[in-house]
Motif scaffolding. Structure first.
Motif, short mmCIF file in Angstrom:
data_model
loop_
_atom_site.label_atom_id
_atom_site.label_comp_id
_atom_site.label_asym_id
_atom_site.label_seq_id
_atom_site.Cartn_x
_atom_site.Cartn_y
_atom_site.Cartn_z
N VAL A 195 0.74 -1.35 -0.09
CA VAL A 195 0.42 0.12 0.12
C VAL A 195 1.34 1.35 0.12
O VAL A 195 0.46 1.93 -1.17
N VAL A 196 1.85 1.01 0.64
CA VAL A 196 3.22 2.02 1.08
C VAL A 196 3.27 2.74 -0.35
O VAL A 196 3.58 3.84 -0.91
N LYS A 197 3.65 1.17 -0.86
CA LYS A 197 5.03 1.03 -2.63
C LYS A 197 3.98 2.37 -3.23
O LYS A 197 4.71 3.11 -4.45
N ALA A 198 2.85 1.81 -3.25
CA ALA A 198 1.53 1.83 -4.60
C ALA A 198 1.62 3.42 -4.62
O ALA A 198 1.52 4.38 -5.38
N PHE A 199 1.00 4.27 -3.50
CA PHE A 199 0.63 5.55 -2.86
C PHE A 199 2.49 6.45 -3.82
O PHE A 199 2.23 7.60 -3.80
N ARG A 200 3.22 6.02 -2.81
CA ARG A 200 4.64 6.73 -2.80
C ARG A 200 4.76 6.68 -4.72
O ARG A 200 5.19 7.82 -5.18
N ARG A 201 4.82 5.14 -5.15
CA ARG A 201 4.43 5.47 -6.85
C ARG A 201 3.79 6.52 -7.43
O ARG A 201 3.93 7.30 -8.93
N ARG A 202 2.50 6.50 -7.02
CA ARG A 202 1.04 7.71 -7.51
C ARG A 202 1.99 9.35 -6.94
O ARG A 202 1.56 9.96 -8.50
N ALA A 203 2.14 9.52 -6.05
CA ALA A 203 2.66 10.50 -6.04
C ALA A 203 4.43 10.74 -6.72
O ALA A 203 4.56 12.03 -6.77
N GLY A 204 4.76 9.87 -7.63
CA GLY A 204 5.66 9.92 -8.34
C GLY A 204 7.43 10.11 -7.70
O GLY A 204 8.08 11.23 -8.06
N LEU A 205 7.09 9.50 -6.09
CA LEU A 205 8.88 10.22 -5.64
C LEU A 205 9.07 8.23 -5.93
O LEU A 205 9.02 7.23 -5.80
N THR A 206 10.62 8.45 -5.85
CA THR A 206 11.76 7.25 -5.16
C THR A 206 11.54 7.16 -3.83
O THR A 206 11.08 7.58 -3.48
#
Length: 285
Positions: free
Chosen positions: A31-42
């Protein structure tokens, strides 16, 4: 691990080290990874935004590390996650440093409105100081590695916060006198431990009684036990041995242990006499 507690006595797994990652922990990481990628962040960009290292972020996303409450709130805010991260965190089933055989009881313990503990081997975990707990872990057989010791120690220290975080829970402890006279570590370690117990005695919701060495037969000779009452007024019991533990849910079995505990409270020293004995064992302040 599920949220349900079986209706019969449960034999848990043998005592072990750091528990395996649960499915809920892995799911939270996704879940964290999905939202991080959604925000365009590495991970490198995200880490300083929440105040954690890149390796920590990687461990959380891979389901290998339990996130702190602080991380959950920061990630929720930084990633604008529509409260999804916060909701996912509520279902995490793993506690760092707590072996699998203890986790089910720990979950119940964290919500208990009443908790009774009788111990004849060592100072109950909720009453242990960091120094006392470290001595136990460093002398454990098989030997633990340094990282595992620190993980287990952090979990034990975190668990002791229940006594201060839940002031409306009623706690009762009965501890054998010889447990407190056993030299566990240096004299300073035991002096600090006894002083800590005396400090806890001052709390209105916590009763601590000593079972004196002069007491011959008493109702607790079958071994240590713990009893707790949930907010729904359901009672559970927990008993540990050398390499096994039992969570009891059968009302008839629990009733027997409740009767034994009630008798022990009458057989142990009064709260006032217990405090006097603790002060005597500690010596001059």
């Amino acid at each position: 691990m599920t949220d349900e507690v079986p209706g019969e006595v449960t034999d848990t797994a043998p005592y072990g080290g750091e528990p395996e990652a649960s499915d809920s922990l892995k799911a939270f990481g996704e879940v964290v990874k999905a939202f991080r990628r959604r925000a365009g962040l590495t991970q490198e960009q995200f880490a300083p935004m929440v105040g954690y290292s890149v390796p920590t972020i990687a461990s959380i996303e891979q389901g290998r590390r339990l996130p702190s409450a602080d991380f959950v709130e920061r990630a929720e805010r930084v990633l604008d996650a529509f409260a999804v991260i916060r909701a996912a965190a509520k279902h995490l089933a793993r506690k760092p440093g707590l072996a699998s055989w203890f986790r089910q009881w720990a979950k119940l313990e964290a919500e208990a409105v009443t908790l009774y503990t009788y111990e004849n081997r060592l100072v109950p975990g909720l009453l242990q100081t960091s120094a006392y707990a470290r001595t136990l872990l460093e002398e454990q057989i098989p030997a633990l590695g340094g990282e595992e010791i620190e993980s287990k120690l952090a979990a034990r220290v975190e668990r002791t916060k229940l006594l201060t975080d839940r002031p409306h829970t009623i706690y009762s402890f009965i501890v054998e006198e010889h447990v407190l006279r056993r030299q566990m570590g240096s004299p300073e370690v035991m002096r600090e431990q006894i002083t800590h117990i005396l400090d806890i005695c001052a709390r209105r919701n916590i009763d601590i009684q000593i079972m004196p060495q002069t007491r011959g037969h008493h109702a607790g000779l079958d071994g240590p036990l713990q009893l707790l009452e949930t907010p729904e007024n359901k009672w559970y019991a927990y008993c540990e041995g050398q390499r096994a533990a039992h969570l009891l849910t059968d009302p008839k079995e629990i009733s027997i242990l409740q009767k034994r505990y009630a008798r022990m409270r009458a057989q142990a020293l009064s709260i006032e006499k217990s405090v006097s004995l603790l002060r005597e064992m500690r010596g001059a302040p």
